[in-house]
Enzyme design. Structure first.
Site, PDB file in Angstrom:
ATOM      1  NE  ARG A  76      11.626  -5.530  -5.357  1.00 41.92           N
ATOM      2  CZ  ARG A  76      10.526  -6.218  -5.062  1.00 41.92           C
ATOM      3  NH1 ARG A  76      10.547  -7.533  -5.049  1.00 41.92           N
ATOM      4  NH2 ARG A  76       9.400  -5.597  -4.782  1.00 41.92           N
TER       5      ARG A  76
ATOM      6  CG  HIS B 126       7.898  -1.755  -1.445  1.00 46.66           C
ATOM      7  ND1 HIS B 126       8.036  -1.401  -2.774  1.00 46.66           N
ATOM      8  CD2 HIS B 126       7.365  -3.009  -1.452  1.00 46.66           C
ATOM      9  CE1 HIS B 126       7.607  -2.400  -3.544  1.00 46.66           C
ATOM     10  NE2 HIS B 126       7.203  -3.376  -2.771  1.00 46.66           N
TER      11      HIS B 126
ATOM     12  CD  GLN C   2       2.839  -3.310  -1.633  1.00 48.72           C
ATOM     13  OE1 GLN C   2       3.456  -4.034  -2.386  1.00 48.72           O
ATOM     14  NE2 GLN C   2       1.519  -3.376  -1.507  1.00 48.72           N
TER      15      GLN C   2
ATOM     16  CB  CYS D 291       3.153  -5.726   0.722  1.00 50.11           C
ATOM     17  SG  CYS D 291       4.375  -6.606   1.722  1.00 50.11           S
TER      18      CYS D 291
ATOM     19  NE  ARG E 274       3.199  -2.389  -6.035  1.00 51.94           N
ATOM     20  CZ  ARG E 274       4.295  -3.153  -5.862  1.00 51.94           C
ATOM     21  NH1 ARG E 274       4.215  -4.239  -5.114  1.00 51.94           N
ATOM     22  NH2 ARG E 274       5.452  -2.825  -6.400  1.00 51.94           N
TER      23      ARG E 274
HETATM   24  N1   CP Z   1       4.712  -6.635  -2.880  1.00 51.57           N
HETATM   25  C1   CP Z   1       5.739  -6.791  -3.739  1.00 51.57           C
HETATM   26  O1   CP Z   1       6.504  -5.871  -3.991  1.00 51.57           O
HETATM   27  O2   CP Z   1       5.832  -8.035  -4.305  1.00 51.57           O
HETATM   28  P1   CP Z   1       7.063  -8.591  -5.173  1.00 51.57           P
HETATM   29  O3   CP Z   1       8.215  -8.745  -4.221  1.00 51.57           O
HETATM   30  O4   CP Z   1       6.581  -9.888  -5.717  1.00 51.57           O
HETATM   31  O5   CP Z   1       7.370  -7.589  -6.247  1.00 51.57           O
HETATM   32  N1  NVA Z   2       9.487  -6.589   3.455  1.00 53.01           N
HETATM   33  C1  NVA Z   2       9.472  -7.469   2.314  1.00 53.01           C
HETATM   34  C2  NVA Z   2       8.554  -6.909   1.260  1.00 53.01           C
HETATM   35  C3  NVA Z   2       8.460  -7.720  -0.007  1.00 53.01           C
HETATM   36  C4  NVA Z   2       7.584  -7.059  -1.035  1.00 53.01           C
HETATM   37  C5  NVA Z   2      10.882  -7.652   1.776  1.00 53.01           C
HETATM   38  O1  NVA Z   2      11.620  -6.658   1.713  1.00 53.01           O
HETATM   39  O2  NVA Z   2      11.255  -8.775   1.444  1.00 53.01           O
END
Ligand code: CP
Ligand code: NVA
Length: 307
Positions: free
Chosen positions: A102, A129, A132, A264, A292
């Protein structure tokens, strides 16, 4: 499938393979447990940002499949600061069988993939993402029994999640409407690419600034935070612009009566979504979060287990 960096890189058959395997692995797990498809395999998980779902679902997915996951927190590796991205990839990939990362800059995940000896999975970047959105396709399929011909309305920021939904929907023949404030629309390159996938699958992409127009005839309303991780300095400005894009009962009433509401998560309740909607009869957000786990099991079984 070597790396998973963007849904745009996946063939439609690969997407369906993930969705079908996710269904099988979920059923198997609900019956009492999964076969150890990844026995002895290790996943290194690099996080530059916080996470609940991605971290825990990937870690549990590895465990359920007999493998092991190592969590590397934002302070640990300090990607690109303590050590170059390329060197992190060169070293970590000598210890583990796969890397999930990430990151802030999408170029960092591309660089990890370029220098890694093992597959790299994108667990969110500023651009997209994919895990997701693949999981979201699985949730919609599970709830509705089909994907083709459905309409998803995304209301909010044209961000990483929106980009992946644009690719995911148009690959499998779902119509997608995106309603964002002026200046916060998805970038033209993503929209053009999604339109080219839509032309192949026979679906439609509709970009607007009007949330009511977007949700008309929608089977799914989807929203996400107004300020994504890394954009905190813009939060105040965004909080002024986004309120007309809140997913509340008035907006939900403008879609199909049986519309499903997705997010999400994490949600900023009272901003992009009201409690009434998040906890109401249309909401499927916690089934969505659970999936997920199942979808990423499929992704891991394919990429690390040769399924
Ligand atoms: N939706 C999602 O990716 O959640 P987190 O940021 O908690 O991993
Ligand atoms: N768009 C959000 C998604 C989190 C899962 C972010 O990038 O913070």
């Amino acid at each position: 499938m070597e790396h998973l960096l963007s849904i745009a890189d996946l063939g439609v058959d690969e997407i369906w393979h993930i969705l079908n395997l996710a269904r099988d692995l979920k059923e198997e797990w609900k019956r009492g447990g999964n076969e150890p498809l990844l026995a002895g395999k290790t996943l290194g998980m690099i996080f530059q940002k916080p996470s609940l779902r991605t971290r825990v679902s990937f870690e549990m997915a590895m465990r359920h499949l007999g493998g092991y996951a190592i969590y590397l927190s934002p302070n640990e590796i300090q990607l690109g600061k303590r050590e170059s991205v390329a060197d992190v990839a060169r070293v970590l990939s000598r210890y583990v069988d796969g890397i999930m990362a990430r990151v802030f800059a999408h170029s960092d995940i591309e660089e990890l993939a370029r220098y890694s000896r093992v597959p790299v999975i994108n667990g969110l970047s500023d651009f997209n993402h994919p895990c997701q959105a693949l999981s979201d396709l699985f949730t919609i399929l599970e709830k509705r029994g089909r994907l083709e011909g459905l309409k998803l309305a995304y209301v909010g920021d044209g961000n990483n999640v929106c980009n992946s939904l644009l690719f995911a929907a148009t690959k499998v023949g779902m119509d997608i409407a995106v309603a964002s404030p002026k200046g916060y629309e998805p970038v033209p390159e993503v929209v053009e690419k999604a339109r080219s996938f839509a032309a192949e699958s026979g679906s439609e992409v509709f970009i607007t600034n009007d949330p009511v127009e977007a949700v008309q005839g929608a089977d799914i309303i989807y929203t996400d935070v107004w300020t994504s991780m890394g954009q905190e300095a813009e939060a105040e400005e965004r909080a002024k612009v986004f309120p007309p894009y809140q997913v509340n009962s008035t907006l939900v009433a403008k879609a199909k009566p049986e519309v499903m509401v997705m997010h999400c998560l994490p949600a900023h309740r009272g901003q992009e979504i009201t409690d009434e909607v998040a906890d109401g009869p249309h909401s499927i957000i916690f089934d969505q979060a659970e999936n997920r786990l199942h979808t990423q099991k499929a992704i891991l079984a394919i990429i690390l287990g040769g399924k």
